[in-house]
Enzyme design. Structure first.
Site, PDB file in Angstrom:
ATOM      1  N   LYS A  68       0.883  -1.181   0.000  1.00 29.02           N
ATOM      2  CA  LYS A  68       0.000   0.000   0.000  1.00 29.02           C
ATOM      3  C   LYS A  68       0.917   1.226   0.000  1.00 29.02           C
ATOM      4  O   LYS A  68       1.469   1.610   1.028  1.00 29.02           O
ATOM      5  CB  LYS A  68      -0.876  -0.021   1.261  1.00 29.02           C
ATOM      6  CG  LYS A  68      -2.226   0.632   1.105  1.00 29.02           C
ATOM      7  CD  LYS A  68      -2.201   2.123   0.828  1.00 29.02           C
ATOM      8  CE  LYS A  68      -2.002   2.933   2.092  1.00 29.02           C
ATOM      9  NZ  LYS A  68      -1.808   4.384   1.785  1.00 29.02           N
TER      10      LYS A  68
ATOM     11  N   GLY B  48       6.267   5.022   8.856  1.00 22.59           N
ATOM     12  CA  GLY B  48       5.412   6.211   8.883  1.00 22.59           C
ATOM     13  C   GLY B  48       5.455   6.858  10.251  1.00 22.59           C
ATOM     14  O   GLY B  48       6.423   6.688  11.011  1.00 22.59           O
TER      15      GLY B  48
ATOM     16  N   GLY C 125       1.809   4.063  13.715  1.00 26.10           N
ATOM     17  CA  GLY C 125       2.439   2.816  14.173  1.00 26.10           C
ATOM     18  C   GLY C 125       1.664   2.185  15.319  1.00 26.10           C
ATOM     19  O   GLY C 125       1.463   0.963  15.358  1.00 26.10           O
TER      20      GLY C 125
ATOM     21  N   GLU D 182       9.092   1.219  11.430  1.00 27.05           N
ATOM     22  CA  GLU D 182      10.139   2.247  11.359  1.00 27.05           C
ATOM     23  C   GLU D 182       9.417   3.578  11.424  1.00 27.05           C
ATOM     24  O   GLU D 182       8.710   3.946  10.489  1.00 27.05           O
ATOM     25  CB  GLU D 182      10.950   2.076  10.070  1.00 27.05           C
ATOM     26  CG  GLU D 182      12.296   2.763  10.140  1.00 27.05           C
ATOM     27  CD  GLU D 182      12.307   4.051   9.358  1.00 27.05           C
ATOM     28  OE1 GLU D 182      12.038   5.099   9.986  1.00 27.05           O
ATOM     29  OE2 GLU D 182      12.563   4.002   8.153  1.00 27.05           O
TER      30      GLU D 182
ATOM     31  N   CYS E 115      13.021  10.673   8.351  1.00 26.08           N
ATOM     32  CA  CYS E 115      12.781  10.292   9.747  1.00 26.08           C
ATOM     33  C   CYS E 115      14.056  10.374  10.579  1.00 26.08           C
ATOM     34  O   CYS E 115      13.988  10.587  11.780  1.00 26.08           O
ATOM     35  CB  CYS E 115      12.124   8.926   9.830  1.00 26.08           C
ATOM     36  SG  CYS E 115      12.805   7.786   8.647  1.00 26.08           S
TER      37      CYS E 115
ATOM     38  N   GLU F  81       8.415  15.926  16.222  1.00 27.81           N
ATOM     39  CA  GLU F  81       8.940  15.795  14.865  1.00 27.81           C
ATOM     40  C   GLU F  81       8.198  16.748  13.916  1.00 27.81           C
ATOM     41  O   GLU F  81       6.997  16.628  13.728  1.00 27.81           O
ATOM     42  CB  GLU F  81       8.768  14.349  14.392  1.00 27.81           C
ATOM     43  CG  GLU F  81       9.520  14.068  13.122  1.00 27.81           C
ATOM     44  CD  GLU F  81       9.366  12.629  12.656  1.00 27.81           C
ATOM     45  OE1 GLU F  81       8.286  12.047  12.842  1.00 27.81           O
ATOM     46  OE2 GLU F  81      10.345  12.102  12.088  1.00 27.81           O
TER      47      GLU F  81
HETATM   48  P1  ADP Z   1       2.101  10.928   7.318  1.00 28.49           P
HETATM   49  O1  ADP Z   1       1.225  11.559   8.360  1.00 28.49           O
HETATM   50  O2  ADP Z   1       3.455  11.470   7.306  1.00 28.49           O
HETATM   51  O3  ADP Z   1       1.466  10.840   5.968  1.00 28.49           O
HETATM   52  P2  ADP Z   1       1.324   8.289   8.039  1.00 28.49           P
HETATM   53  O4  ADP Z   1       1.850   7.436   9.135  1.00 28.49           O
HETATM   54  O5  ADP Z   1      -0.050   8.831   8.207  1.00 28.49           O
HETATM   55  O6  ADP Z   1       2.359   9.437   7.805  1.00 28.49           O
HETATM   56  O7  ADP Z   1       1.368   7.512   6.642  1.00 28.49           O
HETATM   57  C1  ADP Z   1       2.260   6.496   6.301  1.00 28.49           C
HETATM   58  C2  ADP Z   1       1.491   5.407   5.585  1.00 28.49           C
HETATM   59  O8  ADP Z   1       0.551   4.852   6.489  1.00 28.49           O
HETATM   60  C3  ADP Z   1       0.698   5.868   4.361  1.00 28.49           C
HETATM   61  O9  ADP Z   1       0.763   4.861   3.368  1.00 28.49           O
HETATM   62  C4  ADP Z   1      -0.717   5.994   4.926  1.00 28.49           C
HETATM   63  O10 ADP Z   1      -1.733   5.848   3.959  1.00 28.49           O
HETATM   64  C5  ADP Z   1      -0.747   4.843   5.900  1.00 28.49           C
HETATM   65  N1  ADP Z   1      -1.739   4.976   6.986  1.00 28.49           N
HETATM   66  C6  ADP Z   1      -2.170   6.107   7.583  1.00 28.49           C
HETATM   67  N2  ADP Z   1      -3.086   5.825   8.528  1.00 28.49           N
HETATM   68  C7  ADP Z   1      -3.253   4.485   8.536  1.00 28.49           C
HETATM   69  C8  ADP Z   1      -4.067   3.574   9.285  1.00 28.49           C
HETATM   70  N3  ADP Z   1      -4.913   3.994  10.224  1.00 28.49           N
HETATM   71  N4  ADP Z   1      -3.958   2.246   9.023  1.00 28.49           N
HETATM   72  C9  ADP Z   1      -3.093   1.801   8.072  1.00 28.49           C
HETATM   73  N5  ADP Z   1      -2.333   2.606   7.334  1.00 28.49           N
HETATM   74  C10 ADP Z   1      -2.376   3.928   7.548  1.00 28.49           C
END
Ligand code: ADP
Length: 498
Positions: free
Chosen positions: A191, A245, A250, A267, A301, A400
């Site tokens: 994804k 992310g 996480g 990570e 990061c 951050e």
């Molecule tokens: P940022 O806020 O910097 O975009 P995220 O952690 O939100 O960082 O995003 C990193 C990845 O995690 C992206 O691919 C995003 O679509 C995905 N993501 C965000 N929220 C969720 C969630 N609740 N469950 C699974 N994946 C998620």
């Protein structure tokens, strides 16, 4: 200004084609029927309409990956050398299409073309090549525990792996995830981040061309919450999730994993201390501080976002740093002269500007930047920004920003800086600049972080593990450690007794 003209855009034709999901070796429209838009952050224009994969799409992708894992040739029939060949071939195809991929990455993410061309693309190819090498070298062991038994271990793939990646290094994060997972014989559902899905889709095409059998590599584009990301993380037939992310996401992933107790590696963010002693090579440390915070617009990061300067060298260092930063050229990523591009999205631009206001209110002193550039009317730009007189307790030093915003914190001696370096919830990386090997080693051992750079910054190699302590996550990617993340150990006891 050497901006790539539209006619020179190698990815133009590809961009104009409808974008689909990669499921079971075929490009398909989303069952959800929904789409979202991916933007060029330098111009705010729409680049492409991207499928927003829903629950049914994720189910189909996981089903395809499961079928390919249990019944397909990938793990059960192909030799490890054949698997390695697919990974080598993918590395070759990435190099063959390097210019197109670099442009696509810069268009979607905003990063300077020189970074895409000389960092992202070659490192992506090298990561695949490195793990192609591993595919033929994954072994179990024999254990002489008891002479009545012949006892050995098998190192087996985990199975179906869900991989959720961010937007800061779209291609490279894909390679960090696919490389080891595929070398071990797993099948994957990826994804990509919604802000930057384009290079993943192009790499999906190259993976098919490289000969990966159907269902081994699946790509479901979509959003995070209540969308493809969440459905993948919660899926009962996914054996492992690898996530890169934000730390808050996480935590959600960890909770989502509880349903079937799938394995998780994370990570997450960082707030790295970059420590400069007065005895350091100051010119080198100034360049290191710039790479540390402004590379990729600070959207890294492991960015060196807390710059600790020994008081004896503070003023001299700041003069040199500000002089260099003043000359950094900000603009469109496709301009060959650009060294700092836009933030990836409006949301990220606003986040940076919000933190700049917070820092001012906290009493930090703005030394440069602090706003969007006046001459760039469009695009999500934020000027390279430096705050001095920062105290490690301030929010600007603890949270951050994920942007080009540096906090400079003066320190008296090694004891003081050692304590402050660890006073943060993250632990992804840190750096020390000194000519004194004792100081360097003392801090390398003391700082609670997964990577320490001494007299350098942001150096990477596919063979060297990377990952976090504390709230920067767990599990180590790259090197042989990533092979451990993507494999299981099985012990076999063979009774030899009469
Ligand atoms: P940022 O806020 O910097 O975009 P995220 O952690 O939100 O960082 O995003 C990193 C990845 O995690 C992206 O691919 C995003 O679509 C995905 N993501 C965000 N929220 C969720 C969630 N609740 N469950 C699974 N994946 C998620």
């Amino acid at each position: 200004m050497a901006v790539v003209q539209e006619k020179e855009l190698l990815c133009k034709e590809w961009l104009s084609k409808p974008k689909k999901l990669l499921i079971n070796g075929k490009w398909v429209e989303p069952k959800s029927g929904k789409y979202f838009e991916s933007y060029n952050p330098a111009t705010e224009e729409v680049l492409a309409k991207i499928p927003e994969g829903g629950k049914e799409d994720v189910d189909l992708a996981v089903k395809a990956a499961r079928h390919a894992f249990e019944n397909g040739p990938w793990y059960r029939k192909m030799t490890t050398a054949q698997r390695a060949r697919c990974l080598y071939k993918l590395a070759e195809l990435i190099e063959k299409n390097a210019d197109e991929l670099a442009q696509l990455e810069t268009l979607d993410n905003g990063k300077p073309i020189k970074e895409s061309r000389y960092v992202d693309v070659p490192m992506t190819a090298e990561t695949f090549r490195y793990y192609a090498g591993w595919a033929t070298k994954i072994e179990g062991e024999t254990i002489n525990a008891n002479s009545d038994f012949f006892t050995y271990t098998l190192r087996e793939p985990v199975g179906v792996v869900g991989q959720i990646i961010p937007w800061n290094f779209p291609m490279l994060m894909l390679a960090w995830k696919w490389g080891p997972a595929l070398a071990c014989g797993n099948t994957v559902v990826l994804k990509p981040a919604e802000q930057t899905p384009l290079t993943a889709l192009r790499l999906g095409e190259l993976a098919l061309e490289a000969g990966f059998p159907e269902g081994v590599v699946n790509i479901v584009t979509g959003l995070g919450p209540d969308s493809a990301g969440e459905f993948l993380a919660n899926h009962m037939d996914v054996d492992k999730i690898a996530f890169t992310g934000e730390d808050k996401t996480g935590q959600i992933i960890v909770k989502a994993s509880a349903g079937n107790l799938k394995r998780v590696s994370l990570e997450l963010g960082g707030k790295a201390p970059n420590i400069v002693f007065a005895d350091a090579d100051i010119e080198a440390a100034v360049k290191g501080a710039i790479t540390g915070i402004f590379f990729n617009q600070g959207q890294v990061c492991c960015a060196g976002s807390r710059l600790f300067l020994e008081k004896a060298v503070h003023d001299e260092f700041m003069d040199k740093l500000l002089e260099r930063v003043g000359k950094m050229r900000q603009g469109f990523g496709l301009d060959e002269d650009t060294v700092i591009g836009p933030q990836v999205s409006k949301e990220q631009q606003e986040r940076c500007l919000d933190y700049i206001e917070i820092a001012k209110k906290e009493g930090a002193k703005l030394a440069c930047g602090g706003a969007r550039p006046e001459d760039l009317k469009k695009g999500y730009f934020v000027k390279p920004t430096i705050f001095t007189d920062v105290n490690n307790e301030m929010r600007i030093a603890q949270e951050e920003v994920f942007g080009p915003v540096l906090s400079v914190i003066p320190f008296k001696n090694i004891e003081e800086v050692a304590e402050q370096a660890n006073k943060v919830r993250y632990g992804l990386s840190g750096a020390v600049w000194t000519r004194d090997v004792k100081k360097a080693h003392k801090l390398a051992s003391h700082i609670k972080a997964g990577t320490i750079w001494v007299n350098c910054y942001n150096v990477f190699d596919p063979a060297v593990p990377f990952g976090g302590y504390k709230q920067s996550g767990y599990g180590r990617e790259l090197g042989k450690h990533s092979i451990e993340l993507y494999s299981n150990i099985k012990s076999v006891w063979l009774n030899l007794a009469d």
